[in-house]
Write a protein that holds these residues in place. Structure first.
Motif, PDB file in Angstrom:
ATOM      1  N   SER A  70       1.677 -65.061  -9.139  1.00 41.16           N
ATOM      2  CA  SER A  70       0.406 -64.846  -8.456  1.00 41.16           C
ATOM      3  C   SER A  70      -0.699 -65.645  -9.124  1.00 41.16           C
ATOM      4  O   SER A  70      -0.565 -66.077 -10.264  1.00 41.16           O
ATOM      5  CB  SER A  70       0.039 -63.355  -8.502  1.00 41.16           C
ATOM      6  N   GLU A  71      -1.807 -65.805  -8.399  1.00 40.38           N
ATOM      7  CA  GLU A  71      -3.003 -66.415  -8.973  1.00 40.38           C
ATOM      8  C   GLU A  71      -4.013 -65.309  -9.230  1.00 40.38           C
ATOM      9  O   GLU A  71      -4.494 -64.658  -8.295  1.00 40.38           O
ATOM     10  CB  GLU A  71      -3.604 -67.478  -8.048  1.00 40.38           C
ATOM     11  N   ILE A  72      -4.311 -65.102 -10.485  1.00 39.58           N
ATOM     12  CA  ILE A  72      -5.248 -64.070 -10.923  1.00 39.58           C
ATOM     13  C   ILE A  72      -6.593 -64.739 -11.173  1.00 39.58           C
ATOM     14  O   ILE A  72      -6.665 -65.767 -11.844  1.00 39.58           O
ATOM     15  CB  ILE A  72      -4.744 -63.401 -12.225  1.00 39.58           C
ATOM     16  N   VAL A  73      -7.645 -64.151 -10.651  1.00 41.27           N
ATOM     17  CA  VAL A  73      -9.001 -64.644 -10.902  1.00 41.27           C
ATOM     18  C   VAL A  73      -9.818 -63.488 -11.451  1.00 41.27           C
ATOM     19  O   VAL A  73      -9.885 -62.417 -10.832  1.00 41.27           O
ATOM     20  CB  VAL A  73      -9.657 -65.209  -9.627  1.00 41.27           C
ATOM     21  N   THR A  74     -10.409 -63.715 -12.608  1.00 38.31           N
ATOM     22  CA  THR A  74     -11.255 -62.692 -13.223  1.00 38.31           C
ATOM     23  C   THR A  74     -12.719 -63.026 -12.970  1.00 38.31           C
ATOM     24  O   THR A  74     -13.063 -64.128 -12.542  1.00 38.31           O
ATOM     25  CB  THR A  74     -11.003 -62.612 -14.743  1.00 38.31           C
ATOM     26  N   GLU A  79     -18.082 -67.756 -11.163  1.00 34.11           N
ATOM     27  CA  GLU A  79     -19.227 -68.673 -11.090  1.00 34.11           C
ATOM     28  C   GLU A  79     -18.834 -70.032 -10.530  1.00 34.11           C
ATOM     29  O   GLU A  79     -19.680 -70.775 -10.046  1.00 34.11           O
ATOM     30  CB  GLU A  79     -19.902 -68.821 -12.448  1.00 34.11           C
ATOM     31  N   ARG A  80     -17.539 -70.351 -10.592  1.00 32.49           N
ATOM     32  CA  ARG A  80     -17.043 -71.633 -10.054  1.00 32.49           C
ATOM     33  C   ARG A  80     -16.679 -71.533  -8.573  1.00 32.49           C
ATOM     34  O   ARG A  80     -16.288 -72.512  -7.962  1.00 32.49           O
ATOM     35  CB  ARG A  80     -15.836 -72.101 -10.852  1.00 32.49           C
ATOM     36  N   ASP A  81     -16.795 -70.350  -8.005  1.00 28.17           N
ATOM     37  CA  ASP A  81     -16.473 -70.097  -6.606  1.00 28.17           C
ATOM     38  C   ASP A  81     -17.786 -69.890  -5.840  1.00 28.17           C
ATOM     39  O   ASP A  81     -18.647 -69.129  -6.273  1.00 28.17           O
ATOM     40  CB  ASP A  81     -15.592 -68.842  -6.510  1.00 28.17           C
ATOM     41  N   VAL A  83     -18.621 -68.257  -3.110  1.00 24.53           N
ATOM     42  CA  VAL A  83     -18.890 -66.873  -2.728  1.00 24.53           C
ATOM     43  C   VAL A  83     -19.096 -66.010  -3.977  1.00 24.53           C
ATOM     44  O   VAL A  83     -20.042 -65.229  -4.048  1.00 24.53           O
ATOM     45  CB  VAL A  83     -17.759 -66.312  -1.844  1.00 24.53           C
ATOM     46  N   GLY A  84     -18.214 -66.163  -4.954  1.00 31.51           N
ATOM     47  CA  GLY A  84     -18.341 -65.377  -6.183  1.00 31.51           C
ATOM     48  C   GLY A  84     -19.666 -65.622  -6.886  1.00 31.51           C
ATOM     49  O   GLY A  84     -20.314 -64.685  -7.374  1.00 31.51           O
ATOM     50  N   ALA A  85     -20.098 -66.873  -6.920  1.00 35.58           N
ATOM     51  CA  ALA A  85     -21.376 -67.199  -7.559  1.00 35.58           C
ATOM     52  C   ALA A  85     -22.542 -66.574  -6.794  1.00 35.58           C
ATOM     53  O   ALA A  85     -23.498 -66.070  -7.393  1.00 35.58           O
ATOM     54  CB  ALA A  85     -21.541 -68.707  -7.662  1.00 35.58           C
ATOM     55  N   ALA A  86     -22.460 -66.589  -5.466  1.00 36.40           N
ATOM     56  CA  ALA A  86     -23.515 -65.967  -4.655  1.00 36.40           C
ATOM     57  C   ALA A  86     -23.584 -64.467  -4.914  1.00 36.40           C
ATOM     58  O   ALA A  86     -24.677 -63.895  -5.024  1.00 36.40           O
ATOM     59  CB  ALA A  86     -23.279 -66.244  -3.166  1.00 36.40           C
ATOM     60  N   VAL A  87     -22.429 -63.829  -5.026  1.00 39.29           N
ATOM     61  CA  VAL A  87     -22.398 -62.388  -5.310  1.00 39.29           C
ATOM     62  C   VAL A  87     -22.994 -62.119  -6.687  1.00 39.29           C
ATOM     63  O   VAL A  87     -23.820 -61.214  -6.852  1.00 39.29           O
ATOM     64  CB  VAL A  87     -20.960 -61.825  -5.187  1.00 39.29           C
ATOM     65  N   GLN A  88     -22.624 -62.906  -7.673  1.00 40.37           N
ATOM     66  CA  GLN A  88     -23.179 -62.713  -9.016  1.00 40.37           C
ATOM     67  C   GLN A  88     -24.696 -62.879  -9.014  1.00 40.37           C
ATOM     68  O   GLN A  88     -25.413 -62.055  -9.592  1.00 40.37           O
ATOM     69  CB  GLN A  88     -22.538 -63.685 -10.003  1.00 40.37           C
ATOM     70  N   ARG A  89     -25.196 -63.925  -8.374  1.00 42.48           N
ATOM     71  CA  ARG A  89     -26.654 -64.140  -8.311  1.00 42.48           C
ATOM     72  C   ARG A  89     -27.342 -62.968  -7.623  1.00 42.48           C
ATOM     73  O   ARG A  89     -28.412 -62.514  -8.054  1.00 42.48           O
ATOM     74  CB  ARG A  89     -26.968 -65.441  -7.568  1.00 42.48           C
ATOM     75  N   ALA A  90     -26.748 -62.481  -6.546  1.00 42.24           N
ATOM     76  CA  ALA A  90     -27.351 -61.371  -5.801  1.00 42.24           C
ATOM     77  C   ALA A  90     -27.381 -60.095  -6.632  1.00 42.24           C
ATOM     78  O   ALA A  90     -28.369 -59.350  -6.596  1.00 42.24           O
ATOM     79  CB  ALA A  90     -26.580 -61.146  -4.497  1.00 42.24           C
ATOM     80  N   PHE A  91     -26.329 -59.832  -7.405  1.00 39.30           N
ATOM     81  CA  PHE A  91     -26.316 -58.641  -8.256  1.00 39.30           C
ATOM     82  C   PHE A  91     -27.438 -58.720  -9.288  1.00 39.30           C
ATOM     83  O   PHE A  91     -28.105 -57.722  -9.562  1.00 39.30           O
ATOM     84  CB  PHE A  91     -24.952 -58.471  -8.931  1.00 39.30           C
ATOM     85  N   VAL A  92     -27.664 -59.893  -9.837  1.00 40.08           N
ATOM     86  CA  VAL A  92     -28.748 -60.076 -10.810  1.00 40.08           C
ATOM     87  C   VAL A  92     -30.101 -59.898 -10.123  1.00 40.08           C
ATOM     88  O   VAL A  92     -30.964 -59.152 -10.596  1.00 40.08           O
ATOM     89  CB  VAL A  92     -28.645 -61.453 -11.501  1.00 40.08           C
ATOM     90  N   ALA A  93     -30.283 -60.562  -8.989  1.00 39.50           N
ATOM     91  CA  ALA A  93     -31.566 -60.524  -8.281  1.00 39.50           C
ATOM     92  C   ALA A  93     -31.942 -59.117  -7.838  1.00 39.50           C
ATOM     93  O   ALA A  93     -33.114 -58.753  -7.856  1.00 39.50           O
ATOM     94  CB  ALA A  93     -31.528 -61.464  -7.074  1.00 39.50           C
ATOM     95  N   GLU A  94     -30.960 -58.335  -7.446  1.00 41.10           N
ATOM     96  CA  GLU A  94     -31.221 -56.976  -6.963  1.00 41.10           C
ATOM     97  C   GLU A  94     -31.184 -55.930  -8.074  1.00 41.10           C
ATOM     98  O   GLU A  94     -31.397 -54.750  -7.810  1.00 41.10           O
ATOM     99  CB  GLU A  94     -30.213 -56.591  -5.869  1.00 41.10           C
ATOM    100  N   GLY A  95     -30.906 -56.349  -9.309  1.00 36.11           N
ATOM    101  CA  GLY A  95     -30.807 -55.377 -10.401  1.00 36.11           C
ATOM    102  C   GLY A  95     -29.719 -54.351 -10.144  1.00 36.11           C
ATOM    103  O   GLY A  95     -29.898 -53.160 -10.374  1.00 36.11           O
ATOM    104  N   ALA A  96     -28.585 -54.834  -9.655  1.00 33.18           N
ATOM    105  CA  ALA A  96     -27.513 -53.945  -9.199  1.00 33.18           C
ATOM    106  C   ALA A  96     -26.625 -53.427 -10.323  1.00 33.18           C
ATOM    107  O   ALA A  96     -25.549 -52.919 -10.067  1.00 33.18           O
ATOM    108  CB  ALA A  96     -26.664 -54.653  -8.152  1.00 33.18           C
ATOM    109  N   ALA A  97     -27.078 -53.555 -11.535  1.00 30.32           N
ATOM    110  CA  ALA A  97     -26.316 -53.009 -12.666  1.00 30.32           C
ATOM    111  C   ALA A  97     -27.265 -52.219 -13.542  1.00 30.32           C
ATOM    112  O   ALA A  97     -28.397 -52.630 -13.757  1.00 30.32           O
ATOM    113  CB  ALA A  97     -25.687 -54.135 -13.472  1.00 30.32           C
TER     114      ALA A  97
END
Length: 157
Positions: A70-74, A79-81, A83-97
């Protein structure tokens, strides 16, 4: 102990481990990828979530040997993807953590969903995040972050 070759974040990685050891331990202890967290060790909290062949998978119980072909992505590679990078940026922008323990699992799960369904209905998002526990109460900000990521992905096309 056996020698296993796992596809992790775009690289073939060789590890020597008990083939029955859960994948989370191999990722964290053998490969130094600390993004996925060990929470409940019962596949009930989602902190250990990684992508496996594009699917959101909890890694705390399933044996590392199950993932040899399988191909595992952590979260470290998202950040190299696009969609994944957009999700990460959005979590930061929205203070989702808040404490951040559950965050990487939710980022990975949201990425898996948005890669398949760029504009998911609220019930699809709720289903994708169903197995992710956040005790800090940032669920509303998580939903806002996924909405923001959807807009960013849509506007980039």
């Amino acid at each position: 102990m056996e020698r296993l070759t796992l596809g992790v974040n775009g690289e073939a990685r060789e590890v020597t481990c008990d083939p029955a050891v859960p994948l989370i331990y191999v990722l964290r202890n053998e490969l130094g990828l600390k993004g996925a967290k060990l929470g409940c060790a019962l596949e009930q909290c989602g902190a250990c979530t990684v992508l496996v062949d594009g699917e959101s998978v909890q890694s705390c119980v399933r044996a590392a040997s199950e993932f040899v072909d399988s191909e595992i992505v952590t979260v470290e590679a998202l950040e190299r993807d696009r969609v994944g990078a957009a999700v990460q940026r959005a979590f930061v922008a929205e203070g989702a953590a808040q404490c951040g323990y559950c965050t990487t699992g939710m980022v990975v799960a949201a990425t898996a969903l948005l890669k398949k369904t760029p504009a998911p209905a609220r019930n699809a998002l709720a289903e994708a995040l169903h197995g992710h526990l956040c005790r800090c109460g940032s669920q509303a900000r998580v939903l806002a972050a996924v909405d923001r990521a959807c807009r960013e992905i849509r506007d980039a096309v």
